[in-house]
Design a protein around this motif. Structure first.
Motif, short mmCIF file in Angstrom:
data_model
loop_
_atom_site.label_atom_id
_atom_site.label_comp_id
_atom_site.label_asym_id
_atom_site.label_seq_id
_atom_site.Cartn_x
_atom_site.Cartn_y
_atom_site.Cartn_z
N GLY A 60 0.85 -1.19 0.00
CA GLY A 60 0.00 0.00 0.00
C GLY A 60 0.88 1.23 0.00
N ALA A 61 0.65 2.11 -0.97
CA ALA A 61 1.53 3.25 -1.12
C ALA A 61 1.59 4.09 0.15
CB ALA A 61 1.05 4.11 -2.29
N ASP A 62 0.46 4.18 0.83
CA ASP A 62 0.42 5.01 2.04
C ASP A 62 1.22 4.41 3.19
OD1 ASP A 62 -1.32 2.91 1.82
OD2 ASP A 62 -2.78 3.77 3.22
N ARG A 63 1.56 3.12 3.09
CA ARG A 63 2.27 2.47 4.18
C ARG A 63 3.76 2.73 4.11
NH1 ARG A 63 -1.66 -1.68 4.97
NH2 ARG A 63 -1.32 -2.22 7.10
N ILE A 64 4.22 3.25 3.00
CA ILE A 64 5.66 3.35 2.81
C ILE A 64 6.20 4.66 3.32
CG2 ILE A 64 7.49 3.40 1.10
CD1 ILE A 64 5.74 1.65 -0.59
N GLY A 65 7.20 4.56 4.15
CA GLY A 65 7.89 5.77 4.57
C GLY A 65 8.72 6.19 3.38
N ALA A 66 8.18 7.13 2.60
CA ALA A 66 8.85 7.48 1.34
C ALA A 66 10.29 7.92 1.59
CB ALA A 66 8.07 8.58 0.64
N ASP A 67 10.54 8.43 2.77
CA ASP A 67 11.89 8.91 3.04
C ASP A 67 12.91 7.79 3.17
OD1 ASP A 67 10.29 8.27 5.22
OD2 ASP A 67 11.70 9.21 6.61
N ARG A 68 12.45 6.55 3.34
CA ARG A 68 13.39 5.43 3.46
C ARG A 68 13.88 4.96 2.09
NH1 ARG A 68 15.82 5.99 7.06
NH2 ARG A 68 16.48 3.83 7.36
N ILE A 69 13.13 5.30 1.03
CA ILE A 69 13.57 4.95 -0.32
C ILE A 69 14.83 5.77 -0.61
CG2 ILE A 69 12.96 4.89 -2.78
CD1 ILE A 69 11.13 3.14 -1.05
N ARG A 115 4.54 6.31 -6.55
CA ARG A 115 4.38 7.02 -7.82
C ARG A 115 4.17 6.05 -8.97
NH1 ARG A 115 5.67 10.32 -4.44
NH2 ARG A 115 6.84 12.25 -4.74
N ARG A 116 3.42 6.52 -9.96
CA ARG A 116 3.24 5.77 -11.18
C ARG A 116 4.44 6.09 -12.07
NH1 ARG A 116 -2.04 6.83 -11.48
NH2 ARG A 116 -1.49 8.88 -12.25
N VAL A 117 5.11 5.06 -12.59
CA VAL A 117 6.36 5.29 -13.31
C VAL A 117 6.26 4.88 -14.77
CG1 VAL A 117 8.84 4.81 -13.36
CG2 VAL A 117 7.61 4.79 -11.18
#
Ligand code: ADP
Ligand code: MG
Length: 774
Positions: free
Chosen positions: A62-71, A133-135
């Protein structure tokens, strides 16, 4: 102190490039985490925490579950490296992880051929996708889009991501399915055509392309710079082009020098006063009293004198196929502007192909700029760093090779005449080939490929020719170019995307054998208009630390030198016909810089005009989306003619009135835009005439196109209200003047090395007029 010198060295080496140190620190840290991940059977679920995802594995995260800052963290690097190792059997090298980090930061990475950019692109795509994000991974052609998507699919699967690809033959359903994947691979033209086709939808259910988010552009210099100005066109409704056979027959009788002259750069052709007389007599008209005839004569002359069969185009299956100058291959569906296309067809005595009204168009540059996040990869980015910054606000990160490059680049062999050069070339090829070393010969055009191959065959050699005529076998042939004893002759290698392995395959023994012979030897038969394309060709040898060599052959009669060195000529030759003076090398690179400058200026100029158009287009499309997805149209009609609105609602019901209002407004909006495009192109044409009267053409263009746009908005409203007042909603609206084009089709207008059609025509008219006055 060490830090300062490092910083200075970086500035001196690579002006303007991104500092890699922060990425390298993260990669080093990732290396320390590697061993810990290796032995675990189930790395994915438990390590998901580390990158902030609660689960990586079979299911989509789930996109909302990802801590985007960890990518982009060291943990993220370690996890994707392990995922690639397990899923693809390829453990990403440190430099590949560094490349990925630079791309995740929104840069264009420069990584040499064979460094594994496909994998870097996929790791980056996965990173963006895990950020929610959609890539879109933008490839240069259908073949590469599909190859890369299928090749990388196991990696995406391991990370719980979905992947899809699109080709020219994909149906709307297949396209929609590919676009809902987390990552979608497609050729740049297909992306653009889908956007254009969506432009004409009147029902939201028919839309294909989701809103743009992230574009990862492979062969970024080729797409973002070389092809940036190429318009993607949506055309509709059949309208037969003018047949020009008489004109073609007429210009065929004219001779160069006497009836017409060609300018030094080979971009323009002018009738001499003598030629003008001859044409006027033959046609029985006063040429410059009739602009329509002038245009036809000029187009025919252009097709006759400036465009050469097998260099600029080939004829196959009774049709003219353009050759894409930057890649030397047949560009499917590409065509010149209508008039020129028809003129070439007339020259070749072919039936005129269908032409149509341009409903909408979009340049590749504008297509890519729609994406809020852009990054890319290519073997040669630094040379276009300025353009990437100017046109896309992108910066370049130069990633060092995984293994140092040991390829030997020999200095150019320079000759006075083309004959001497060709003679020496043939000898060189035969000599290198005699040792068993694979030789890749890069030519500047197809005609040269054929000629050279013929000459090699006459010497008893067996070259494989790779050019636009057989691009179906392209990948296979390129892949085999590294085999022992292979001689491969090819037009430009830039953007071809297929890796040349020594030995021609995966067998290590053969690979070692070819390496022992010195590896692949690349011979360029002439320098390109840009040193970047030279580098792309050289880069085919010496991949991943392989041995290899390269050399270019140049003659004083090469087009590069005759076109771009104004008065200077090469220093004198030695007795053997070879130029050894050091000044020659300087002159060659000078000619290249002039050529690059000319091309940049053309790019800038086109962009100045298209920028305004793009802004208007963007604004109108936003309005269109509101009409398509909401009740904007109905509310506008209600406000403008409340009586009528109530009347209709009572007659056919609220839903039907809403639908009709939408259909009416969309029809007029699309129609008016098409007319506006036509107006702007006429305006631009006229502006150039005014430029002769010393006004700044761009200012004039802007001054008039802005009010024209506003007038168009009013016109959409006026026409919509008019239709709404009159329409009979119990009958089909199509039959009441709202018929849309029965068929639409898409094509690319070949990036025109001669300037736009009006630039060409007008400069010639002006030239002819100037001459006449005397
Ligand atoms: P590029 O696009 O940079 O020219 P490709 O992506 O086509 O290179 O890859 C070139 C070759 O290198 C491919 O055969 C690929 O399988 C191989 N390769 C890429 N990365 C790795 C890796 N980390 N380990 C082993 N082989 C790799
Ligand atoms: Mg590649």
């Amino acid at each position: 102190m060490a830090r300062v010198t490092g910083w200075i060295r970086r500035l001196l080496d690579k002006p303007g490039s991104v500092d890699l140190a922060p990425f390298q620190r993260i990669v080093a840290e990732a290396g320390e985490l590697e061993a810990g991940l290796r032995d675990r059977t189930e790395i994915m679920p438990s390590d998901a925490d580390r990158i902030g995802a609660d689960r990586i594995g079979a299911d989509r995260i789930g996109a909302d579950r990802i801590g985007a800052d960890r990518i982009g963290s060291a943990e993220f690097c370690a996890v994707v490296r392990e995922a690639a190792r397990r899923a693809l059997g390829e453990r990403p090298f440190d430099v590949q992880l560094a490349g990925m980090l630079a791309m995740l930061d929104g840069h264009v990475v420069q990584m040499a051929t064979g460094e594994g950019k496909t994998l870097v692109g996929a790791l980056t795509a996965a990173g963006f996708a895990l950020r929610g994000r959609r890539v879109h991974v933008v490839s240069v052609n259908d073949y590469l889009a599909r190859r890369d998507a299928e090749w990388m699919a196991p990696l995406y699967g391991a990370l719980g991501l979905t992947v899809g690809w699109i080709a020219e033959s994909s149906t709307p359903e297949e396209r929609r399915a590919a676009y809902v994947s987390d990552v979608t691979y497609a050729a740049v033209s297909e992306l653009g055509f889908d956007v254009l086709r969506d432009r004409m939808c009147t029902d939201p259910a028919d839309l294909v392309v989701p809103a743009p988010q992230v574009a990862i552009v492979d062969e970024a210099d080729s797409v973002l710079v070389d092809e940036a100005r190429v318009p993607l066109v949506l055309a509709g409704s059949a309208d037969q082009g003018v047949a020009l056979p008489e004109m073609a027959a007429l210009v065929r009788r004219l001779s160069r020098g006497y009836h017409y002259t060609i300018d030094e750069e080979g971009r323009n052709v002018f009738l001499t006063p003598k030629g003008t007389d001859t044409v006027e007599k033959a046609l029985g008209v006063d040429l410059y009293a009739d602009p329509g005839v002038v245009t036809q004569v000029n187009l025919a002359l252009h097709a006759h004198a400036l465009l050469t069969r097998d260099v600029d185009y080939i004829v196959r299956d009774g049709r003219v196929h353009l050759i894409n100058a930057s890649r030397g291959r047949v560009a499917m569906l590409q065509r010149w502007p209508d008039g020129l296309q028809a003129a070439v067809e007339a020259k070749e005595m072919l039936a005129a192909s269908e032409t149509g009204e341009i409903l909408d168009s979009l340049t590749i540059q504008s297509l890519i700029r729609r994406y809020p996040e852009i990054c890319g990869m290519t073997g040669t980015a630094l040379a276009v760093a300025d353009q990437l910054r100017e046109f896309y606000d992108l910066r370049v990160a130069v990633i060092p090779p995984n293994k140092p490059c040991v390829r030997v680049d020999e200095p150019d062999r320079i000759f006075a005449t083309a004959e001497d050069k060709e003679q020496a070339l043939l000898e060189e090829i035969a000599e290198r080939h005699a040792t068993g070393r694979p030789v890749l010969v890069g030519t500047l055009d197809i005609a040269e490929s054929e000629r050279l191959a013929e000459a090699l065959r006459a010497k008893g050699l067996d070259p494989v020719v790779l050019n636009a005529k057989n691009d179906a076998r392209e990948a296979e042939v390129v892949a085999r170019a590294g085999a022992r004893g292979a001689i491969t002759v090819s037009t430009q290698m830039a953007g071809r995307g297929t890796d040349i392995r020594l030995g021609g395959g995966r067998a290590e023994e053969r690979e070692r054998e070819v390496a022992a012979l010195g590896g692949l030897y690349v011979i360029g038969t002439g320098r390109h208009e840009s040193s970047r394309l030279d580098d792309q060709l050289r880069g085919r040898a010496g991949r991943q630390g392989d041995p290899g060599g390269s050399v270019f052959f140049v003659s004083g009669q090469d087009t590069l030198l005759t076109a771009y060195l104004a008065d200077e000529s090469l220093p004198a030759t030695d007795a053997d016909g070879v130029v050894r003076d050091r000044h020659a090398a300087y002159l060659i690179s000078h000619a290249q810089r002039v050529a690059e400058g000319v091309n940049l200026e053309i790019h800038r100029n086109t962009w100045r005009y298209t920028r305004l158009l793009e802004r208007q287009r963007g604004e109108l499309m936003e309005r269109r989306d509101k009409v398509l997805h909401g009740d904007t149209a109905a509310r506008a009609m209600l406000a403008a003619c409340p009586e009528r609105y109530r009347e209709l609602t009572e007659a056919v019901g609220a839903d039907a009135v809403q639908r009709a209002a939408r259909q009416i407004v969309l029809f007029h909006l699309d129609r008016c835009w098409t007319e506006h495009l036509g107006f702007l192109s006429d305006l631009r044409e006229g502006i150039h005439l005014r430029a002769l009267g010393r006004l700044n053409p761009l200012d004039e263009f802007n001054k008039e196109s802005v009010p024209a746009y506003r007038a168009m908005l009013d016109e959409i409203e006026r026409r919509s209200i008019e239709t709404f007042e009159k329409a009979d909603l119990t009958r089909d609206l199509d039959e009441q003047g709202l018929r849309r084009p029965s068929a639409t089709w898409t094509y690319l207008v070949q990036d025109n090395p001669f300037g736009s059609e009006w630039d060409r025509i007008l400069s010639r008219v002006a030239g002819a007029l100037k001459r006449r006055k005397r």
